[in-house]
Design a protein around this motif. Structure first.
Motif, PDB file in Angstrom:
ATOM      1  N   GLY A 147     119.277 -27.937 -55.685  1.00 53.84           N
ATOM      2  CA  GLY A 147     118.925 -29.351 -55.643  1.00 53.84           C
ATOM      3  C   GLY A 147     118.124 -29.753 -56.870  1.00 53.84           C
ATOM      4  O   GLY A 147     117.877 -28.945 -57.765  1.00 53.84           O
ATOM      5  N   PRO A 148     117.683 -31.003 -56.924  1.00 56.60           N
ATOM      6  CA  PRO A 148     116.935 -31.492 -58.093  1.00 56.60           C
ATOM      7  C   PRO A 148     115.652 -30.704 -58.337  1.00 56.60           C
ATOM      8  O   PRO A 148     114.949 -30.343 -57.403  1.00 56.60           O
ATOM      9  N   TYR A 149     115.369 -30.424 -59.595  1.00 52.03           N
ATOM     10  CA  TYR A 149     114.147 -29.740 -59.965  1.00 52.03           C
ATOM     11  C   TYR A 149     113.259 -30.702 -60.760  1.00 52.03           C
ATOM     12  O   TYR A 149     113.721 -31.717 -61.286  1.00 52.03           O
ATOM     13  N   LEU A 150     111.989 -30.389 -60.852  1.00 51.43           N
ATOM     14  CA  LEU A 150     111.022 -31.262 -61.502  1.00 51.43           C
ATOM     15  C   LEU A 150     111.081 -31.133 -63.024  1.00 51.43           C
ATOM     16  O   LEU A 150     111.429 -30.081 -63.558  1.00 51.43           O
ATOM     17  N   ILE A 151     110.723 -32.216 -63.697  1.00 49.92           N
ATOM     18  CA  ILE A 151     110.621 -32.225 -65.156  1.00 49.92           C
ATOM     19  C   ILE A 151     109.176 -32.568 -65.505  1.00 49.92           C
ATOM     20  O   ILE A 151     108.617 -33.547 -65.019  1.00 49.92           O
ATOM     21  N   GLN A 152     108.560 -31.754 -66.354  1.00 45.56           N
ATOM     22  CA  GLN A 152     107.170 -31.980 -66.750  1.00 45.56           C
ATOM     23  C   GLN A 152     107.077 -31.927 -68.267  1.00 45.56           C
ATOM     24  O   GLN A 152     107.435 -30.930 -68.886  1.00 45.56           O
ATOM     25  N   SER A 153     106.600 -33.015 -68.847  1.00 47.70           N
ATOM     26  CA  SER A 153     106.469 -33.109 -70.310  1.00 47.70           C
ATOM     27  C   SER A 153     107.777 -32.773 -71.016  1.00 47.70           C
ATOM     28  O   SER A 153     107.796 -32.102 -72.054  1.00 47.70           O
ATOM     29  N   GLY A 154     108.880 -33.205 -70.429  1.00 49.77           N
ATOM     30  CA  GLY A 154     110.190 -33.006 -71.026  1.00 49.77           C
ATOM     31  C   GLY A 154     110.835 -31.669 -70.737  1.00 49.77           C
ATOM     32  O   GLY A 154     111.980 -31.433 -71.150  1.00 49.77           O
ATOM     33  N   SER A 155     110.134 -30.770 -70.025  1.00 55.86           N
ATOM     34  CA  SER A 155     110.669 -29.440 -69.721  1.00 55.86           C
ATOM     35  C   SER A 155     110.931 -29.290 -68.224  1.00 55.86           C
ATOM     36  O   SER A 155     110.145 -29.777 -67.404  1.00 55.86           O
ATOM     37  N   PRO A 156     112.013 -28.600 -67.858  1.00 56.13           N
ATOM     38  CA  PRO A 156     112.314 -28.377 -66.438  1.00 56.13           C
ATOM     39  C   PRO A 156     111.368 -27.344 -65.846  1.00 56.13           C
ATOM     40  O   PRO A 156     110.903 -26.434 -66.544  1.00 56.13           O
ATOM     41  N   LEU A 157     111.057 -27.481 -64.564  1.00 59.58           N
ATOM     42  CA  LEU A 157     110.182 -26.540 -63.884  1.00 59.58           C
ATOM     43  C   LEU A 157     110.986 -25.688 -62.909  1.00 59.58           C
ATOM     44  O   LEU A 157     111.796 -26.205 -62.136  1.00 59.58           O
ATOM     45  N   ASN A 158     110.744 -24.388 -62.962  1.00 55.22           N
ATOM     46  CA  ASN A 158     111.396 -23.435 -62.069  1.00 55.22           C
ATOM     47  C   ASN A 158     111.246 -23.889 -60.615  1.00 55.22           C
ATOM     48  O   ASN A 158     110.123 -24.080 -60.148  1.00 55.22           O
ATOM     49  N   PRO A 159     112.352 -24.057 -59.869  1.00 55.10           N
ATOM     50  CA  PRO A 159     112.257 -24.569 -58.495  1.00 55.10           C
ATOM     51  C   PRO A 159     111.557 -23.622 -57.531  1.00 55.10           C
ATOM     52  O   PRO A 159     111.152 -24.042 -56.448  1.00 55.10           O
ATOM     53  N   HIS A 160     111.379 -22.374 -57.925  1.00 58.62           N
ATOM     54  CA  HIS A 160     110.676 -21.436 -57.054  1.00 58.62           C
ATOM     55  C   HIS A 160     109.243 -21.188 -57.508  1.00 58.62           C
ATOM     56  O   HIS A 160     108.567 -20.293 -57.007  1.00 58.62           O
ATOM     57  N   GLY A 161     108.779 -21.995 -58.477  1.00 61.40           N
ATOM     58  CA  GLY A 161     107.368 -21.965 -58.805  1.00 61.40           C
ATOM     59  C   GLY A 161     107.005 -21.241 -60.085  1.00 61.40           C
ATOM     60  O   GLY A 161     107.848 -20.918 -60.925  1.00 61.40           O
ATOM     61  N   ARG A 162     105.714 -20.995 -60.219  1.00 57.78           N
ATOM     62  CA  ARG A 162     105.158 -20.408 -61.435  1.00 57.78           C
ATOM     63  C   ARG A 162     105.609 -18.965 -61.636  1.00 57.78           C
ATOM     64  O   ARG A 162     105.768 -18.206 -60.674  1.00 57.78           O
ATOM     65  N   THR A 163     105.765 -18.585 -62.911  1.00 57.59           N
ATOM     66  CA  THR A 163     106.143 -17.220 -63.266  1.00 57.59           C
ATOM     67  C   THR A 163     105.131 -16.571 -64.208  1.00 57.59           C
ATOM     68  O   THR A 163     105.226 -15.381 -64.485  1.00 57.59           O
ATOM     69  N   GLY A 164     104.200 -17.325 -64.748  1.00 57.53           N
ATOM     70  CA  GLY A 164     103.235 -16.793 -65.690  1.00 57.53           C
ATOM     71  C   GLY A 164     103.714 -16.803 -67.127  1.00 57.53           C
ATOM     72  O   GLY A 164     103.037 -16.289 -68.017  1.00 57.53           O
TER      73      GLY A 164
END
Length: 331
Positions: A130-147
């Protein structure tokens, strides 16, 4: 995966360049599963299709593969983007091979304007989840932070799509009758498996989806190249191989999985997704009669009995378990 355009990580050492290899770190490693039913035209969906839990594990491996770059440590309770964490400071890393701007890789953000969450020309930037978030022009991993932010070894910003064909048949005795397992009394399935040159383990053939290519085309191409080595066959043999394979892959396939892959190459801004589909030779007179021949990514290729004791990549075991249960076969 023969052509450079077919391999998002071509020219990277083989241990880091093959989707089948990295599937050992894939779906289900967190140990939590839930049912999800969905259908695609031309494919029948498994009634127990697996979906991974929200918390990815391998995508947070301490050191990024093929490098000495350490990820910013992300605890389980901070993986979700909604978790407040002002101290989060991910490392920015994109592999040198990706920075060299090969044909299979996107330019850097700012150098072009990708159409995320949509079909961007011939590149599918839509996620199976499904749709994923965009932050400051970059896509964000739909399963969260990876470090880790950037693309790492992956070519595409956002989802990097792969496909895994699972070709099966019934195991038969010398008289041509189906073999039943002595314990479960259920018929035994066999699947086409390739033994990886890089790690020496058995795996399902698989590869990356080319821009503009349908999943069904990728599934057929990867199976032809990795299990039948069709590229090295004579013209007459190649025609017969393709005829048999096309007939099988035009049949209704059982979609075993579609979605995010918990892969150590994943970053905050680029991640792996796959579609695994089972094509079954019910009568045994289709691809079952063709001689298997390993392609250049495989040391060996063979029909292997489907059994819970198989030492396979974690995600591949889950795929095969689903196939066995759906076909009422031994597991």
């Amino acid at each position: 995966m023969k052509a450079l355009s077919r391999n998002l990580v071509a020219s990277v050492p083989r241990a880091y360049s093959d989707q089948s290899y990295w599937a050992s770190y894939a779906i289900g490693t967190s140990g939590t599963w839930k049912n999800s039913i969905s259908r695609v035209p031309g494919l029948s969906a498994s009634r127990s299709a697996y979906m991974p839990s929200a918390v990815h594990i391998k995508a947070r491996c301490p050191v990024y593969p093929g490098s000495d770059t350490s990820r910013f440590p992300v605890p389980d309770d901070k993986v979700d983007w909604e978790a407040d964490w002002p101290q989060y400071s991910p490392v920015n890393y994109t592999a040198h091979i990706v920075q060299q701007k090969p044909v299979w890789a996107d330019p850097d953000i700012g150098a072009f304007s990708p159409q995320f969450n949509s079909l961007d020309g011939s590149v599918d930037r839509r996620s199976h989840e499904g749709p994923y978030l965009i932050q400051s022009g970059s896509p964000l991993n739909p399963h969260g932070r990876t470090g880790l932010k950037g693309r790492g070894l992956l070519g595409r910003w956002g989802p990097n799509h792969a496909a895994d064909p699972i070709v099966t048949r019934w195991k038969r005795d010398s008289a041509g009758q189906p073999v039943h397992h002595t314990n479960s009394q259920l018929p035994v399935l066999q699947f086409v498996s390739i033994k990886r040159i890089d790690c020496g383990e058995w795996a399902i053939p698989g590869g990356m989806v080319d821009p503009g290519e349908r999943i069904s085309q990728t599934l057929q191409r990867e199976f032809s190249e990795e299990a039948m080595n069709s590229l090295q066959s004579s013209l007459s043999d190649r025609k017969e191989i393709q005829k048999r394979i096309t007939e099988l892959f035009n049949s209704s396939g059982l979609r075993v999985y579609k979605g995010y892959v918990d892969d150590p190459r994943n970053t905050d801004n680029a991640w792996m997704e796959t579609v695994a589909v089972n094509f079954h030779d019910e009568s045994g007179n289709s691809v079952s009669e063709l001689p298997l021949q390993a392609g250049d990514d495989a040391g060996q290729v063979s029909w292997i009995d489907v059994d819970s004791s198989l030492a396979l990549y974690a995600s591949h075991s889950h795929f095969l378990e689903t196939v066995a249960k759906e076909r009422n076969a031994h597991w």
